[in-house]
Design a protein around this motif. Sequence first.
Motif, short mmCIF file in Angstrom:
data_model
loop_
_atom_site.label_atom_id
_atom_site.label_comp_id
_atom_site.label_asym_id
_atom_site.label_seq_id
_atom_site.Cartn_x
_atom_site.Cartn_y
_atom_site.Cartn_z
N GLU A 1 10.30 41.59 -3.74
CA GLU A 1 10.54 42.70 -2.84
C GLU A 1 9.67 42.56 -1.60
O GLU A 1 8.46 42.37 -1.67
N GLY A 2 10.31 42.61 -0.43
CA GLY A 2 9.58 42.54 0.82
C GLY A 2 9.12 41.15 1.22
O GLY A 2 8.30 41.01 2.14
N GLU A 3 9.64 40.11 0.56
CA GLU A 3 9.23 38.74 0.84
C GLU A 3 10.40 37.89 1.31
O GLU A 3 11.57 38.23 1.08
N VAL A 4 10.07 36.76 1.96
CA VAL A 4 11.07 35.76 2.30
C VAL A 4 10.61 34.42 1.76
O VAL A 4 9.42 34.20 1.55
N LEU A 5 11.56 33.54 1.52
CA LEU A 5 11.26 32.17 1.10
C LEU A 5 11.33 31.28 2.33
O LEU A 5 12.36 31.25 3.03
N VAL A 6 10.25 30.57 2.61
CA VAL A 6 10.18 29.69 3.78
C VAL A 6 10.25 28.24 3.34
O VAL A 6 9.51 27.82 2.43
N GLU A 7 11.16 27.48 3.94
CA GLU A 7 11.19 26.03 3.76
C GLU A 7 10.16 25.44 4.73
O GLU A 7 10.33 25.51 5.95
N LEU B 1 8.30 24.74 -0.35
CA LEU B 1 8.78 26.11 -0.28
C LEU B 1 7.62 27.06 -0.57
O LEU B 1 6.76 26.75 -1.39
N VAL B 2 7.62 28.22 0.08
CA VAL B 2 6.59 29.22 -0.20
C VAL B 2 7.17 30.61 0.06
O VAL B 2 7.94 30.81 0.99
N SER B 3 6.81 31.56 -0.81
CA SER B 3 7.20 32.96 -0.62
C SER B 3 6.14 33.66 0.23
O SER B 3 4.93 33.52 -0.05
N ARG C 1 11.39 27.21 8.29
CA ARG C 1 12.58 28.05 8.48
C ARG C 1 12.83 28.88 7.24
O ARG C 1 12.58 28.43 6.11
N ILE C 2 13.33 30.07 7.45
CA ILE C 2 13.59 30.97 6.32
C ILE C 2 14.78 30.44 5.52
O ILE C 2 15.88 30.24 6.06
N ALA C 3 14.53 30.19 4.23
CA ALA C 3 15.59 29.69 3.34
C ALA C 3 16.27 30.81 2.58
O ALA C 3 17.42 30.67 2.15
#
Length: 325
Positions: A27-33, A97-99, A68-70
């Motif tokens: 919740e409230g996060e994005v996965l970044v490549e 990848l990182v959240s 970039r946001i995956a």
Amino acid sequence: MRAVVITSPGGPEVLNLEEVPDPVPGEGEVLVEVTAAGVNPADVMQRQGFYPPPPGASAYPGLECSGRIAMVGPGVPGWREGDSVCALMAGGGYAELVSVPAGQLLPIPAGVSLADAAALPEVACTVNASVFGQAALAPGEVLLVHGGAGGLGTMAIQLAKARGAIVDCTASTPEKLARCRELGADLAISYRDDDFVAAVKDFTSGHGADVILDIIGAPYLERNVDALATGGRLLQISTRGGGSAEVNLGVLMLKRITIFASTLRARPVAEKSVVVADVRDQVWPLVSAGQVMPVIERTLPLAEAAQAHRLLDDGSHVGKILLVT
């Protein structure tokens, strides 16, 4: 995905690139490549076993990245898959990848490449929140930056000059001193050959520094107090030389000195989101205008994280070292 794993506390050789499970944004996060990750002294401390990640953070090192946001997790407005970003994190940057909490994302500033942007979040957030937030450095005041040639120091010099301060700094070699001057330092002092207290007082006609940004700690405390002007502010953001020292309280009272201490990594997400928002509003326009820029010594593949740490341990670099995926 692949990530750099600390197999046990120790030297750079304990950093191994391994296959690990992909993170899942909450919740409230994005996965970044991840395109690139900044290498920082805090990562070295974590590798040595002295600076564990805060509860809930990734176990992999890396406090900043670009990419970039995956994937966009639930409850995240304003960001979309494919957006180019850089980010401040509590850990996990040395990975593919990182959240990341959405509040800790930043757009890529104009004129900065996607990879180079990884050198900005940690130092920009630290300097802006401490030097201009806590210590309230004002135009025309004197800032003394210890370790002016490091990642943090090169950001502090540029940001203070862009905002109208007079900047003094310390560094170790003639080459580093010259680079600090190129970045805008008005006075660059060899801490190996010169007395920085005397140099600062001479340069300021006895006034001293209004703000000192210190990464050394105990060995510099008494001299920092001596170098400060009346009403001066000492910012302690690291203690690389030791964490325990005595100070004459009478001198602090006489000179009306304030000592601030700060860390960034363990702050709650809500606090870090405010810090990041301030950087976007106050620092990013200066970067886009070319007044502040990432200073990068070298870029290495993620698989060479151990070599990146050796370079950081060696201390001969100027600015930041990056790992690219």
